[in-house]
Design an enzyme around this catalytic site. Structure first.
Site, PDB file in Angstrom:
ATOM      1  N   GLU A 143       0.745  -1.200   0.091  1.00  0.00           N
ATOM      2  CA  GLU A 143       0.038  -0.072   0.053  1.00  0.00           C
ATOM      3  C   GLU A 143       0.841   1.168   0.119  1.00  0.00           C
ATOM      4  O   GLU A 143       1.783   1.388   0.719  1.00  0.00           O
ATOM      5  CB  GLU A 143      -0.681  -0.097   1.243  1.00  0.00           C
ATOM      6  CG  GLU A 143      -1.834   1.147   1.488  1.00  0.00           C
ATOM      7  CD  GLU A 143      -2.544   1.071   2.752  1.00  0.00           C
ATOM      8  OE1 GLU A 143      -3.461   1.862   2.890  1.00  0.00           O
ATOM      9  OE2 GLU A 143      -2.186   0.390   3.542  1.00  0.00           O
ATOM     10  N   LYS A 186      -8.737   3.841  -2.297  1.00  0.00           N
ATOM     11  CA  LYS A 186      -9.180   2.888  -1.197  1.00  0.00           C
ATOM     12  C   LYS A 186     -10.364   3.693  -0.477  1.00  0.00           C
ATOM     13  O   LYS A 186     -10.772   5.039  -0.361  1.00  0.00           O
ATOM     14  CB  LYS A 186      -8.073   3.049  -0.071  1.00  0.00           C
ATOM     15  CG  LYS A 186      -8.291   2.263   1.226  1.00  0.00           C
ATOM     16  CD  LYS A 186      -7.155   2.448   2.114  1.00  0.00           C
ATOM     17  CE  LYS A 186      -7.224   1.659   3.335  1.00  0.00           C
ATOM     18  NZ  LYS A 186      -6.208   1.870   4.413  1.00  0.00           N
ATOM     19  N   CYS A 213      -5.699  -3.125   2.622  1.00  0.00           N
ATOM     20  CA  CYS A 213      -5.350  -3.293   4.018  1.00  0.00           C
ATOM     21  C   CYS A 213      -6.426  -3.173   5.033  1.00  0.00           C
ATOM     22  O   CYS A 213      -6.960  -4.326   5.326  1.00  0.00           O
ATOM     23  CB  CYS A 213      -4.454  -1.823   4.400  1.00  0.00           C
ATOM     24  SG  CYS A 213      -3.467  -1.822   5.992  1.00  0.00           S
TER      25      CYS A 213
END
Length: 274
Positions: A44, A120, A157
């Site tokens: 990430e 995200k 994540c």
């Protein structure tokens, strides 16, 4: 192809994206030359890491558009070495009044073309951390894409904690779900990491690829790949490492034949798309 070689590049990012691009070049060359990589996954926001307390304007100045120098550099590596690559970046937001950036993951094919971009959507505002202070959430889940390695799904994540996101990927045909991560240290966090990656694999009968950042005192590393039966295929250390894994998609057919729980779902009872 039913079988392919994947490498997770479990690396530390610095606050200098030019240094990180040089690290990526070295990692890609070794992944291809030594491990025969066809798909390389980076963590990430691999583009750059700023420690807690860094002034917001620093990360704002660091951000780039998807067609900016960092992605161009990574795309050039993909084309030069003939590999697919997945990596995270800080994407600049068009609105000049917005004091945040996107936490963006980019998928590049072996010709160096950007084939998919994901921002995200679920931000890490937990355990005393406030990701939304500096990151603007995206508003669309990743739509799985066809690749030479099967259909790939993706999320990032903290989104491991939301089973709906993984189920969305499975419902749209994902064979493999890639999870670029920066899993932060903390009480029971390592247990959560391994259990969540494993659970998402079992409940959706997919391969899960969790590629995590690593650092001395912030990120845990310990990247892992879990097969559709919940078997850990590879697990990384707490230090920087290139972690190769041979994935055979025939395993999907075998597991789904004896464990057809996904098709036994009764969505009409759940009240959601899941």
């Amino acid at each position: 192809m039913s079988s392919f070689q994947l490498v997770m590049a479990q690396l530390t990012s610095t606050d200098d994206k030019h240094v990180n691009l040089q690290k990526a070049e070295k990692a890609v060359q070794e992944s291809v030359d030594v491990h025969g990589a066809q798909l390389i996954v980076f963590p990430e926001v691999f583009m750059s890491h700023f420690p807690l307390g860094t002034p917001k304007d620093v990360s704002l100045r660091d951000a780039e558009p998807v067609d900016g120098p960092f992605v161009q550099g990574m795309s050039a590596l993909a084309k030069r070495f003939g590999v697919w690559m997945i990596f995270g970046m800080r994407e600049a937001v068009e609105d000049p009044q917005e004091e945040r950036v996107y936490n963006t993951t980019v998928v590049v094919n072996a010709e160096g073309e950007v084939v998919s971009v994901y921002r995200k959507t679920h931000l890490f505002d937990a355990f005393g951390y406030n990701e939304s202070r500096n990151i603007k959430p995206g508003n669309e889940l990743f739509q799985p894409i066809d690749t030479p390695f099967g259909k790939i799904g993706l999320f990032v994540c903290y989104e491991l904690r939301f089973p709906e996101i993984a189920r969305h990927q499975a419902m749209h045909g994902a064979d493999i779900i890639i999870v670029p991560s920066g899993w932060v240290r903390g009480p029971l966090k390592e247990l959560h990491w391994t259990n969540l990656v494993t659970t998402r694999a079992i409940e959706n009968t997919v391969f899960m690829v969790g590629c995590d950042k690593v650092s001395d005192n912030f990120y845990i590393g310990q990247s892992l790949i879990v097969d559709p039966m919940g078997v850990t295929m590879v697990a990384g250390p707490e230090t920087e490492a290139l972690i190769p894994c041979r994935i055979d998609l025939k395993r999907l057919e075998e597991v789904r034949a004896k464990l057809p729980s996904y098709i036994h779902r009764r969505p009409e009872l759940y009240g959601t798309e899941a």
